[in-house]
Design a protein around this motif. Structure first.
Motif, PDB file in Angstrom:
ATOM      1  N   TRP A  33       0.881  -1.174   0.000  1.00 59.20           N
ATOM      2  CA  TRP A  33       0.000   0.000   0.000  1.00 59.20           C
ATOM      3  C   TRP A  33       0.909   1.212   0.000  1.00 59.20           C
ATOM      4  O   TRP A  33       1.946   1.243   0.689  1.00 59.20           O
ATOM      5  CB  TRP A  33      -0.875   0.045   1.253  1.00 59.20           C
ATOM      6  N   THR A  34       0.556   2.224  -0.804  1.00 60.19           N
ATOM      7  CA  THR A  34       1.338   3.453  -0.803  1.00 60.19           C
ATOM      8  C   THR A  34       0.514   4.616  -1.318  1.00 60.19           C
ATOM      9  O   THR A  34      -0.474   4.432  -2.026  1.00 60.19           O
ATOM     10  CB  THR A  34       2.623   3.311  -1.649  1.00 60.19           C
ATOM     11  N   THR A  55      -4.142   4.249  -9.343  1.00 57.89           N
ATOM     12  CA  THR A  55      -3.428   4.568 -10.579  1.00 57.89           C
ATOM     13  C   THR A  55      -1.986   4.869 -10.231  1.00 57.89           C
ATOM     14  O   THR A  55      -1.708   5.590  -9.264  1.00 57.89           O
ATOM     15  CB  THR A  55      -4.060   5.793 -11.278  1.00 57.89           C
ATOM     16  N   VAL A  56      -1.066   4.319 -11.016  1.00 57.49           N
ATOM     17  CA  VAL A  56       0.365   4.498 -10.768  1.00 57.49           C
ATOM     18  C   VAL A  56       1.044   4.924 -12.061  1.00 57.49           C
ATOM     19  O   VAL A  56       0.860   4.292 -13.106  1.00 57.49           O
ATOM     20  CB  VAL A  56       1.003   3.185 -10.254  1.00 57.49           C
ATOM     21  N   LYS A  67      10.850   7.278 -19.604  1.00 51.31           N
ATOM     22  CA  LYS A  67       9.507   7.113 -20.151  1.00 51.31           C
ATOM     23  C   LYS A  67       8.544   6.911 -18.996  1.00 51.31           C
ATOM     24  O   LYS A  67       8.951   6.531 -17.897  1.00 51.31           O
ATOM     25  CB  LYS A  67       9.454   5.933 -21.106  1.00 51.31           C
ATOM     26  N   ILE A  68       7.258   7.142 -19.252  1.00 50.05           N
ATOM     27  CA  ILE A  68       6.237   6.978 -18.214  1.00 50.05           C
ATOM     28  C   ILE A  68       5.071   6.178 -18.795  1.00 50.05           C
ATOM     29  O   ILE A  68       4.557   6.510 -19.863  1.00 50.05           O
ATOM     30  CB  ILE A  68       5.719   8.333 -17.701  1.00 50.05           C
ATOM     31  N   ALA A  69       4.675   5.140 -18.071  1.00 53.20           N
ATOM     32  CA  ALA A  69       3.484   4.367 -18.428  1.00 53.20           C
ATOM     33  C   ALA A  69       2.464   4.567 -17.315  1.00 53.20           C
ATOM     34  O   ALA A  69       2.796   4.446 -16.141  1.00 53.20           O
ATOM     35  CB  ALA A  69       3.830   2.887 -18.559  1.00 53.20           C
ATOM     36  N   VAL A  70       1.239   4.893 -17.687  1.00 50.87           N
ATOM     37  CA  VAL A  70       0.166   5.054 -16.705  1.00 50.87           C
ATOM     38  C   VAL A  70      -0.482   3.688 -16.505  1.00 50.87           C
ATOM     39  O   VAL A  70      -1.000   3.091 -17.446  1.00 50.87           O
ATOM     40  CB  VAL A  70      -0.877   6.094 -17.176  1.00 50.87           C
ATOM     41  N   LEU A  71      -0.416   3.199 -15.272  1.00 54.61           N
ATOM     42  CA  LEU A  71      -0.962   1.887 -14.942  1.00 54.61           C
ATOM     43  C   LEU A  71      -2.234   2.050 -14.119  1.00 54.61           C
ATOM     44  O   LEU A  71      -2.230   2.728 -13.089  1.00 54.61           O
ATOM     45  CB  LEU A  71       0.060   1.071 -14.146  1.00 54.61           C
ATOM     46  N   GLN A  72      -3.296   1.424 -14.566  1.00 51.84           N
ATOM     47  CA  GLN A  72      -4.586   1.430 -13.873  1.00 51.84           C
ATOM     48  C   GLN A  72      -4.782   0.077 -13.201  1.00 51.84           C
ATOM     49  O   GLN A  72      -4.048  -0.880 -13.477  1.00 51.84           O
ATOM     50  CB  GLN A  72      -5.721   1.648 -14.893  1.00 51.84           C
ATOM     51  N   GLY A  91      -2.295   9.249  -5.659  1.00 52.73           N
ATOM     52  CA  GLY A  91      -3.151   8.960  -4.513  1.00 52.73           C
ATOM     53  C   GLY A  91      -2.895   7.544  -4.032  1.00 52.73           C
ATOM     54  O   GLY A  91      -1.950   6.887  -4.456  1.00 52.73           O
ATOM     55  N   PRO A  92      -3.734   7.039  -3.134  1.00 51.85           N
ATOM     56  CA  PRO A  92      -3.522   5.695  -2.584  1.00 51.85           C
ATOM     57  C   PRO A  92      -3.590   4.617  -3.676  1.00 51.85           C
ATOM     58  O   PRO A  92      -4.410   4.697  -4.585  1.00 51.85           O
ATOM     59  CB  PRO A  92      -4.673   5.523  -1.589  1.00 51.85           C
ATOM     60  N   ALA A  93      -2.705   3.627  -3.533  1.00 52.98           N
ATOM     61  CA  ALA A  93      -2.680   2.513  -4.482  1.00 52.98           C
ATOM     62  C   ALA A  93      -2.288   1.241  -3.753  1.00 52.98           C
ATOM     63  O   ALA A  93      -1.581   1.282  -2.738  1.00 52.98           O
ATOM     64  CB  ALA A  93      -1.691   2.796  -5.611  1.00 52.98           C
TER      65      ALA A  93
END
Length: 104
Positions: A33-34, A55-56, A67-72, A91-93
């Motif tokens: 959790w973070t 979302t990370v 590079k950046i990948a948006v992970l759902q 936010g929390p993930a």
């Protein structure tokens, strides 16, 4: 023996706190959790990073370029040996991480 883990109910006492789920032949499976970014790192081996909730933004370097990948929720990031990366949650993930025991 069996375990049922309700990942959405898990909250650690600190960012990147983890619940150990399993250790199998030198491989750990942990629920994290973070709500804050981690740190740039290279794992000692390969890593599977699965977003279960939230979302990370996964930052990684490929051929020297960031590079950046948006992970759902439901997305999986595989960091091969030598892959420099850092996770930035929005936010929390809650994240399931499978990696070599003792890896960063």
């Amino acid at each position: 023996m069996q375990k049922i883990i309700r990942s959405r109910d898990f909250t650690a006492e600190r960012p990147w706190g983890a619940l150990d789920i399993a250790r199998m032949n030198g491989i750990t499976t942990r629920l994290h959790w973070t709500d804050t970014p981690y740190q740039w790192h290279v794992n000692d081996g390969e890593e599977v990073f699965a977003v279960l909730d939230g979302t990370v933004d996964m930052h990684f370097r490929e051929a020297g370029l960031e590079k950046i990948a948006v992970l759902q929720a439901g997305d999986v990031f595989f960091a091969g040996t030598g892959c420099e990366h850092v996770a930035h949650p929005r936010g929390p993930a809650r994240i399931l991480v499978v990696e070599k025991e003792g890896s960063v």
